[in-house]
Enzyme design. Structure first.
Site, short mmCIF file in Angstrom:
data_model
loop_
_atom_site.label_atom_id
_atom_site.label_comp_id
_atom_site.label_asym_id
_atom_site.label_seq_id
_atom_site.Cartn_x
_atom_site.Cartn_y
_atom_site.Cartn_z
N GLY A 174 0.82 -1.21 0.00
CA GLY A 174 0.00 0.00 0.00
C GLY A 174 0.85 1.26 0.00
CG ASP A 175 3.16 2.38 3.39
OD1 ASP A 175 2.77 3.50 3.75
OD2 ASP A 175 3.04 1.36 4.10
CB SER A 176 5.47 0.18 -2.44
OG SER A 176 6.32 -0.17 -1.37
CB ALA A 178 0.78 5.60 -1.58
CB ALA A 179 5.99 5.54 -2.92
#
Length: 416
Positions: A174-176, A178-179
């Protein structure tokens, strides 16, 4: 191993980036810009720095992940709770082409570093803001980590087996994701700024010359939601809620994971119509290959269980190497499920140069993943590994005009 003085011929050479934030989404976004030549200054708290420095496997007290996530960045320590530190950050922000932050909405505004405050001075300001739920809406002030974004964005619901609770992917996807949305947004905003006048000339009033900056508002849950294919129209038009299907690709047949005689698992993607025919011949199921009702995907979907069982029965009779060879000879897309150990021995990975050899300051060798995507004229490069905490503080402050005496005083006052 590269260092801070090595040549920089990256596609983003000359682009200045200020990174405000910690852990994964914001720093990964800035990392990619740094890999392709941007000058990235990362602000960290003087007491411990980014928590990622202590995550997972460590060497000499510092995370091995840090060496990748912070490569090519300059580390500047600032206690942003102090007004003097906020003033330094504001100078850096106004001079930056791109600011990347992943605090909760409102934090930067309290420090006079919010987008609206900065754009009043520098109309060309580009700020990439990554948060759990975005800068607006009833949930904007809630804490939102990648795992929450994966759940709300729909990914967790469809991950796993139907008879068990949802599972997570084994990385911070999820973080990646978004990045990556942040990188895409930053590049589009930079293109627009340059097309409308370019970088700010540092002047105000009638003398001000600047292209049009903008805020890139990235919500973790929306970034995951953006990957969810046809989920929305399937539900809206047909009332279909996509459910968990284990290793299979729902509605696309056959595409699944199968276990071989030696216990190893392979993925077979035989869902193209011509590929399906070749696959059935390869596993000696001439009856299915010649079944007219299975010539197209819509005919195969109702018989998914039958087709999967046929492939599994065949795989169970062969070890993985034999199964891979037979299916590749039949021009069927097939692959082993790789561990990192498999990757680091694989001829394809090696031929593509997907591992870089570096060394720690003490001379210990270490491999890092190479940089993607591969650009033919201006490829990314690792100029140095993740910096020590505050490694570039003096250098950055001197470039802002601070004297050594002033820097010493800032350190004594615990501002840096």
């Amino acid at each position: 191993m590269g260092n801070a003085t090595s040549g920089n011929s990256g596609a983003l050479k000359g682009v200045k980036v200020l990174e405000l934030g910690t852990l994964i989404a914001g720093p990964f976004c800035a990392r990619m810009l740094a890999e392709f030549g941007a000058d990235v200054i990362k602000i960290e708290t003087p007491e411990g720095g980014d928590p990622l420095r202590q995550w997972r496997v460590l060497k000499d007290g510092t995370s091995l992940w840090w060496q990748v996530q912070a490569r090519n960045k300059k580390s500047l320590t600032l206690n942003l709770k102090k007004p003097e530190a906020q003033a330094i950050a504001r100078k850096l922000a106004l001079d930056a082409d791109i600011i990347i932050e992943n605090f909760r909405p409102g934090v930067l505004e309290a420090w006079d570093l919010g987008y609206e405050a900065l754009r009043k001075a520098n109309p060309a300001t580009i700020m990439v803001r990554l948060s759990g739920y975005g800068q607006t809406g009833p949930m904007k002030d809630l804490p939102g980590f990648g795992a929450i974004g994966e759940a709300m964005g729909g990914l967790r619901y469809v991950s796993g087996h139907a008879d068990r609770p949802p599972v997570r992917v084994g990385v911070s996807i999820g973080d990646s994701v978004a990045a990556l949305h942040g990188v895409i947004g930053a590049m589009m905003a930079l293109r627009h700024r340059d097309a409308t006048g370019g970088r700010w000339n540092g002047q105000s009033g009638a003398q001000c010359q600047a292209g049009e900056g903008q805020m890139v508002d990235v919500a973790l849950y929306e970034s995951v939601f953006n990957l969810m294919e046809s989920l929305v129209p399937e539900y809206d038009h047909a009332g279909v809620i996509r459910e968990r299907t284990g290793g299979a690709l729902p509605g696309i047949v056959p595409s699944n994971t199968y276990t071989c005689a030696d216990g190893e698992n392979i993925v077979v993607a035989g869902n193209g119509d011509a590929i399906f025919h070749r696959l059935m011949l390869a596993i000696q199921r001439v009856d299915l290959a010649n079944d007219a009702s299975l010539e197209r995907n819509d005919g195969r979907v109702p018989r998914t269980a039958e087709i999967d069982a046929a492939i599994q029965t065949w795989c169970a009779q062969h070890d993985i190497d034999t199964a891979l060879q037979i299916l590749r000879d039949a021009d069927v897309p097939v692959g082993k499920i790789y561990s990192v150990k498999d990757m680091m021995r694989d001829p394809q990975f090696l031929a593509r140069g997907m591992f870089e050899q570096h060394q720690f300051p003490d001379g210990t060798p270490v491999k890092l993943p190479a940089i993607s995507p591969k650009l033919s004229a201006t490829p990314g490069e690792t100029r140095w590994l993740g910096p020590s905490l505050g490694q570039h503080t003096n250098e950055v402050l001197r470039e802002l005009g601070y004297t050594d005496g002033e820097i010493t005083l800032l350190r004594e006052q615990k501002i840096i």
